[in-house]
Design a protein around this motif. Structure first.
Motif, mmCIF file in Angstrom:
data_model
loop_
_atom_site.group_PDB
_atom_site.id
_atom_site.type_symbol
_atom_site.label_atom_id
_atom_site.label_comp_id
_atom_site.label_asym_id
_atom_site.label_seq_id
_atom_site.Cartn_x
_atom_site.Cartn_y
_atom_site.Cartn_z
ATOM 1 N N THR A 100 3.637 5.756 -2.052
ATOM 2 C CA THR A 100 4.090 5.252 -0.756
ATOM 3 C C THR A 100 3.182 5.858 0.315
ATOM 4 O OG1 THR A 100 5.689 7.050 -0.606
ATOM 5 C CG2 THR A 100 6.478 4.956 -1.522
ATOM 6 N N SER A 114 1.762 9.596 0.359
ATOM 7 C CA SER A 114 1.774 10.219 -0.969
ATOM 8 C C SER A 114 0.490 10.990 -1.206
ATOM 9 C CB SER A 114 1.910 9.160 -2.068
ATOM 10 O OG SER A 114 3.175 8.564 -2.039
ATOM 11 N N LEU A 129 4.994 -5.562 -4.893
ATOM 12 C CA LEU A 129 4.863 -4.851 -3.629
ATOM 13 C C LEU A 129 4.130 -5.702 -2.607
ATOM 14 C CD1 LEU A 129 3.777 -1.288 -4.840
ATOM 15 C CD2 LEU A 129 6.066 -2.064 -4.211
ATOM 16 N N ARG A 146 -4.686 -0.584 2.969
ATOM 17 C CA ARG A 146 -4.403 0.753 2.460
ATOM 18 C C ARG A 146 -5.625 1.622 2.705
ATOM 19 N NH1 ARG A 146 -5.820 3.181 -2.381
ATOM 20 N NH2 ARG A 146 -4.644 5.074 -2.764
ATOM 21 N N LEU A 168 4.152 5.221 -8.340
ATOM 22 C CA LEU A 168 4.281 4.569 -7.043
ATOM 23 C C LEU A 168 3.765 5.506 -5.958
ATOM 24 C CD1 LEU A 168 5.323 2.217 -5.273
ATOM 25 C CD2 LEU A 168 7.516 3.443 -5.162
ATOM 26 N N SER A 175 2.006 0.830 0.428
ATOM 27 C CA SER A 175 2.386 1.295 -0.911
ATOM 28 C C SER A 175 1.534 0.603 -1.965
ATOM 29 C CB SER A 175 3.862 0.997 -1.184
ATOM 30 O OG SER A 175 4.678 1.736 -0.322
#
Length: 183
Positions: free
Chosen positions: A133, A136, A166, A171, A131, A100
């Motif tokens: 996640t 997304s 977070l 990522r 945001l 996230s």
């Protein structure tokens, strides 16, 4: 053409089968969201209904996308505020995977490209956090594509959502775009 660096892979032209399938899934998701479900914030400030996320000329173009970038970001790594290059057409899709994060959108200042900080007299200049996640999908077209910068600052202390920092892990971002045609 396919370019690879340690943390980024780019592809121009014919996309691999998985990216074509992803493009098709994006088209389906946009089509279904706009025609089946009741979208959040579906009424505009002037009382009209929400326009389609992607105008039909973009939604049904072939191919929908012909350029992709896959980026791997490690904890603390992000991307600075920017508007995607004008060599790409309207309609950009970004799929966020694994960790996230908060993507911030900031309106581009009229007559320039500097980010405008929030001022009480200018509510449209606010930095808008979103945001993301894992899984997304961000779709940018029209005003969102051309008049808003987007960024992800993953330095310690910047990835806050509802008062909580977070947990940062690796990522992966997959960005799909279409190159402008040169005639």
């Amino acid at each position: 053409m396919f370019l690879i660096s340690f943390f980024q892979a780019m592809r121009f032209g014919d996309l691999p089968a998985w990216a074509i399938e992803l493009s098709s899934s994006i088209r389906d998701a946009v089509f279904l969201e706009d025609h089946v479900s009741e979208p959040i914030n579906s009424v505009t400030s002037n009382g009209g209904t929400k326009p389609c996320i992607l105008p039909s000329n973009l939604l049904w173009r072939e191919p929908l996308f012909d350029q992709l970038i896959v980026n791997v970001y490690h904890p603390g790594e992000g991307i600075c505020a920017h508007v995607d290059l004008m060599r790409f057409e309207d309609g950009i899709g970004i799929l966020s995977l694994e960790s996230s994060c908060v993507m911030h959108f900031t309106r581009v200042e009229e007559g320039g490209s500097d980010i405008v900080e929030h001022h009480e007299n200018h509510p449209l200049t606010t930095k808008v956090p979103v945001l993301l996640t894992p899984g997304s999908l961000v779709i940018m077209s029209r005003e969102a594509r051309y008049l808003w910068k987007h960024e992800i600052n993953r330095k310690p202390g910047f990835q806050m959502w509802e008062g909580q920092e977070l947990m940062q892990e690796r990522r992966i971002s997959i960005t799909l775009r279409k190159l402008c045609q040169v005639y």
